[in-house]
Structure formats: structure tokens, C-alpha cells
Design an enzyme around this catalytic site. Structure first.
Site, PDB file in Angstrom:
ATOM      1  N   LYS B  77       0.749  -1.050  -0.203  1.00  0.00           N
ATOM      2  CA  LYS B  77      -0.038   0.004  -0.073  1.00  0.00           C
ATOM      3  C   LYS B  77       0.765   1.274   0.201  1.00  0.00           C
ATOM      4  O   LYS B  77       1.745   1.532   0.795  1.00  0.00           O
ATOM      5  CB  LYS B  77      -0.874   0.095   1.079  1.00  0.00           C
ATOM      6  CG  LYS B  77      -2.047   0.864   1.251  1.00  0.00           C
ATOM      7  CD  LYS B  77      -2.825   0.965   2.511  1.00  0.00           C
ATOM      8  CE  LYS B  77      -3.719   1.899   2.619  1.00  0.00           C
ATOM      9  NZ  LYS B  77      -4.794   1.766   4.023  1.00  0.00           N
ATOM     10  N   SER B 152      -9.419   1.679   3.160  1.00  0.00           N
ATOM     11  CA  SER B 152      -8.538   2.475   2.230  1.00  0.00           C
ATOM     12  C   SER B 152      -7.395   1.424   1.653  1.00  0.00           C
ATOM     13  O   SER B 152      -6.766   1.946   0.717  1.00  0.00           O
ATOM     14  CB  SER B 152      -7.794   3.604   2.945  1.00  0.00           C
ATOM     15  OG  SER B 152      -6.837   3.030   4.013  1.00  0.00           O
ATOM     16  N   SER B 176      -9.661  -0.501   7.469  1.00  0.00           N
ATOM     17  CA  SER B 176      -9.066  -0.474   5.823  1.00  0.00           C
ATOM     18  C   SER B 176      -8.390  -1.609   5.583  1.00  0.00           C
ATOM     19  O   SER B 176      -8.101  -1.566   3.981  1.00  0.00           O
ATOM     20  CB  SER B 176      -8.164   0.878   5.845  1.00  0.00           C
ATOM     21  OG  SER B 176      -9.007   1.931   5.916  1.00  0.00           O
TER      22      SER B 176
END
Lengths: 60, 469
Positions: B77, B152, B176
Site C-alpha cells: 500500500k 482504504s 481499511s
């Protein structure tokens, strides 16, 4: 402390940020519900003498 | 699409000679070449470096060395720093000079021989919603590109079922890791707070942020956690606890394990997907078939923990961003402004009260865990929302359909694994949560479930992935 007519405007000014009017309207729309949720945290009886879950050490 | 699909099977195949890391990595790169423009999985890709790392991994394996992650293509990420280049946090605001080199988690994966194929998309600073006004990809769900993969950790969630890597890193402050895992039909583990060092990750909520693995299976998450877990002095919140052999605990049996379940339908109300109750019942039946005793419970202080998560997250994030908010408000994405703007509602006393109530919630939950060993709930009440409606998720009614923030507030380990599909063919997930630092039992429960189901091995039809956005 007396309530100001527009608490969101006061809070925004305090933070020195400048959301456009549409975002101010959204902030005003959400204010009452969020404040009610936070007030509910103070209604948790077991929290009356609880220590906060904060981290602090004398060693930096 | 790499073959095999799971890290565990790929590790076996690498050692029995039926594949190579170069072959796995090439397949992942080809999948990204074909699908990334449509799915918005990556912020940046490192194909050349990945192929070099794969060739090196093949040499290590041929020499009889390496770990189960050696030669495995992974995505990271893009709020976690890596040596390959700048981290963006999917923001035009973040100083590109911030965060040079590998974060501890990236360094640990690299040392274990993992092949890092790229940095994956998120929402700006891991909060808010996708913003088409900003120069970043809009992540789409491989199961239906008209829908959102969740966030996210959007790109890591979408990239696994799309075959662009076999696993990756996400971060979880309010859900997330688990929300995109549920929406994308994969497994995602939020470890105990402090179990995995979070230094080198752009902060969202200092006292809530977790880095964790996302992959097809609980076993894959176990293999990744074995590398990620462990103390590092660079994170003030990291905890010096022994790291057990997580994979060794996966024996398929839940004999002697008592599981409490909470449907949380009282929270989501009428918005609950019609398929969810039956799939949740089937999940409980599968856990019972593995030997568990299953009893109904009610998570204590559910609403208060969700509120505490929100107050804490936005207050801590607002403090981090305040200087930029003052001068660059409109450079932030609209969803970021909307979410973090709510920090203005809360006073310093409110923040401290939230931390006191978190302690109350932790203690009440510990009492519940005197009676049960694991707690099971749905991850979310619905499948992935349509991208055209994703901003609606920020309304209180829709946010109540996502059952993840509770566990961030208390800090216990929790995994989301797939438990079936909606009538529209969108994945639904179920969470298994344990006592602090009992990831081994959480993973054992999820693995036992996955030995009796194959939801985690389902793959979206390639035809559902558009060639272009």
C-alpha cells in the site's frame, strides 16, 4: 458557557481552515449527531474513574 | 494470473520445481499490464526490479535457502515507504521527500525474499473516498468494476483476486484492511495493536494504525505475519512479545474452542443484504463442524467503541495535517476534507474521554473473552457499493453497515475472510476476532473454516475486468 448561534463557524475559525460554503453546510448538517454521539461517551458510568488509553514515557 | 493462486501453494510449487519466481512474477506483471488501467490497483509499478528480485529468489531456492515468502510477488500500500521511490499516500499534499528507504515491514518482507511488484492505491491518507478531481487512479472492484473495492487498502484488496500479486500489505485504522478484504473476496488480518511495527507508514491515527497482511487465505496471512510481526524500537507503540509459529497452529480443528457470535443486525437494520443471514448461519455451521462450540453473545459497548474510533482517528489525523489544512485545504481530496473536517466537532476533553471509554470497552471485552475464545461477526452488512454511490458511505446510516471500527478501538486481532456472495455476485466477509496477541487462534479459526469452504479461492471472471478505465 452559552451556545453560539453557529458553533461550526466558530470551530472552523478556531482551526484556521477555510472550507467552501458547501462544505460548511455539510459540517453543520453533521454537527448535532456527532455531538450527541460524543455526549454518549460521557454517559459511560464505568469511565468515571478510568485512566485514558494514552501512551507517555519519560524516555523520548 | 499466477498459478498457483495462494502463497502457500506457490511456495510449495517453487520448491518442487513446478514453477519459478520469474514465472510467477511474469504472470503477475502480465495481469497488471492487462488489468491495471481498468482496475486502478497501482500507484507505481516496479516490473524491472521485481524480475531481478525474482531471479535472485530462484537462485536462493535452488540453493535450498529462503523462506515461504521467497519468490512470492507482493504489493505494498502506497502509504508505506519502500526503497524503490517516493511514497504518495495518494495525495498531492504529502512531501515527496518524506520517508526514504524501506519501512521495517517492507525491509522484513524483502529480507524474507518477497518480490515487491509495486505500490498499491488507497484513499488519500487512508481516509475519505476516491476523488476523480485528483491525479490518481480510481480503484475498482474486480468482481464488478462498477463497484468500489473498499478502502482504504483498495489496491491491495483488488490486486489479489485480479492476479496482480499473491498478497500484500494493507493498513487498518477503522477497517481499511478488512473492508476491502470483504468487498474483494479475500482474507485480511488486522494484527493486535503493536504486534507489527508501523513506523515508515504515513500516520492516520497514531493510537489506531495497524499494518497487516492481505491475501487469498488465512494460511497465507499466517505466512506473512510470521515475517511482519515482532518488536522494532522505531515504533513507540510496538510491543515486545514473542512471535509464535503461526502456520504450525493451523491444524484444521476447533475442538475445545468456544466461539461467540454477534450478528450485528441491530446496527445495520434494513440495509443488511438479504443473502447475509443465511451465509452467516452457514459460517457458524462450518465452524461447529470443525469442532467449535458456538454461542450467541453481544459485543459490549459497540456504539461507544465505534464513536471512540472515529473521534480518535480524526482528531489524531487532524493534528498531523493541521499545518497543511490551514494553507492547502482544497489540495486535499473532497472525501478527506469531509472526514477529517469532522475533527472540528470534538474538544480536547472529548478526545481524552474517548481514550477512557476505550479502556472501559477493552475491559468489558476481556470479560467476554473469559467465556469465549473467539468472536465472529459479519465484516459488513452489504457487498461493495457502486462507485457512483460511494460518497454515501460517509453518511452515518451507511457507515453503520461496516462492522470494523469496533476492533480498532480495542486493538484485538481480527481477520476478515470471504463467506459467500450477494445475489448480485459481490463478495461478503465474516470477521473472527481473538484476545490480544492471540493471532494464532484467530488464524486457526479462519483456516479451519477455509478448509471446509472454497469462497477464498473463487476468482472473478476476466471478462469483468475492462481493458481501460
Amino acid at each position: 458557557m452559552s451556545e453560539t448561534p453557529d458553533p461550526v463557524a466558530t470551530l472552523v475559525a478556531l482551526a484556521e481552515v477555510s472550507p467552501p460554503e458547501a462544505e460548511m453546510a455539510a459540517l453543520r448538517d453533521g454537527y448535532a449527531a456527532q455531538r450527541a454521539a460524543v455526549r454518549a461517551l460521557y454517559a459511560v458510568a464505568e469511565a468515571r474513574y478510568e485512566e485514558p488509553a494514552l501512551i507517555f514515557s519519560a524516555r523520548p | 494470473m499466477p498459478d498457483p493462486l495462494t502463497i502457500a501453494d506457490a511456495a510449495d510449487a517453487l520448491r518442487d520445481g513446478s514453477t519459478t519466481s520469474v514465472a510467477l512474477t511474469t504472470a503477475a506483471i502480465e495481469a497488471a499490464d492487462a488489468g491495471d488501467a481498468g482496475l486502478g490497483v497501482f500507484i507505481s509499478r516496479f516490473a524491472d526490479q521485481a524480475l531481478e528480485a525474482a531471479a535472485d529468489a530462484d537462485r536462493r531456492i535452488a540453493a535450498g535457502a529462503g523462506t515461504p515468502l521467497t519468490g512470492i510477488p507482493l504489493g505494498i500500500k502506497d502509504i508505506i515507504t519502500t526503497a524503490e521511490g517516493p511514497t504518495t499516500a495518494q495525495s498531492v499534499v504529502l512531501d515527496r521527500a518524506w520517508g526514504q528507504g524501506d519501512a521495517p515491514v517492507a525491509a522484513r518482507l524483502r529480507a524474507a525474499g518477497a518480490v515487491i511488484v509495486g505500490k498499491t492505491s488507497t484513499m488519500e491518507f487512508a481516509i475519505g473516498t476516491p476523488d476523480p478531481e485528483k491525479p490518481f487512479p480510481i480503484p475498482r472492484n474486480p468482481w464488478d468494476p462498477a463497484t468500489w473495492p473498499g478502502g482504504s487498502s483498495s489496491g491491495t484488496g483488488a490486486g489479489v483476486p485480479a492476479g496482480m500479486f499473491l498478497g500484500g500489505l494493507g493498513t487498518d485504522t477503522g477497517g481499511s484492511i478488512r473492508m476491502p478484504a470483504a468487498y474483494c473476496g479475500i482474507s485480511g488480518l488486522m494484527p493486535t495493536f503493536g504486534r507489527v511495527p508501523k513506523s515508515g507508514c504515513v500516520p492516520l491515527g497514531y493510537s489506531l494504525d495497524h499494518i497487516g497482511p492481505m491475501a487469498r487465505s488465512a494460511r497465507d496471512c499466517a505466512l506473512m505475519l510470521a515475517v511482519l510481526a515482532g518488536y522494532d524500537a522505531s515504533d513507540a507503540c510496538a510491543v515486545d512479545e514473542p512471535v509464535p509459529d503461526y502456520a504450525a497452529a493451523l491444524d484444521g480443528s476447533l475442538a475445545g474452542v468456544r466461539i461467540g457470535y454477534d450478528r450485528l443486525a441491530r446496527v445495520s437494520g434494513a440495509l443488511e443484504d438479504p443473502a447475509l443471514p443465511g451465509l452467516f448461519d452457514a459460517t457458524l455451521a462450518a465452524l461447529a463442524a470443525a469442532g467449535a462450540e458456538v454461542v450467541e453473545v453481544e459485543l459490549p459497548y459497540y456504539a461507544e467503541m465505534v464513536t471512540a474510533d472515529m473521534v480518535t482517528m480524526v482528531a489524531e489525523a487532524f493534528a498531523y495535517h493541521a499545518p497543511d489544512f490551514e494553507t492547502r485545504w482544497t489540495d486535499f481530496a473532497a472525501g478527506t476534507r469531509r472526514m477529517l473536517g469532522s475533527a472540528l466537532y470534538y474538544s480536547a476533553a472529548d478526545y481524552v474521554q474517548a481514550q477512557r471509554v476505550r479502556r472501559v470497552g477493552q475491559k468489558a471485552l476481556a470479560r467476554l473473552y473469559e467465556d469465549v475464545d473467539l468472536v465472529v461477526t459479519p465484516t459488513a452488512a452489504t457487498g461493495a457499493p457502486d462507485l457512483s454511490e460511494v460518497d454515501d458511505l460517509l453518511t452515518p446510516e451507511r457507515m453503520a453497515t461496516i462492522f470494523t471500527g469496533y476492533w480498532d478501538s480495542v486493538g484485538n486481532p481480527v481477520i476478515s475472510v470471504p463467506m459467500g456472495f450477494t445475489a448480485a455476485g459481490l463478495p461478503l466477509g465474516v470477521q473472527l476476532a481473538g484476545r490480544p496477541f492471540e493471532e494464532a487462534l484467530v488464524l486457526r479459526g479462519a483456516d479451519a473454516y477455509q478448509r471446509r469452504t472454497d469462497w477464498h479461492l473463487r476468482t472473478p471472471a476476466p471478462t469483468s475486468v475492462p481493458a481501460t478505465a
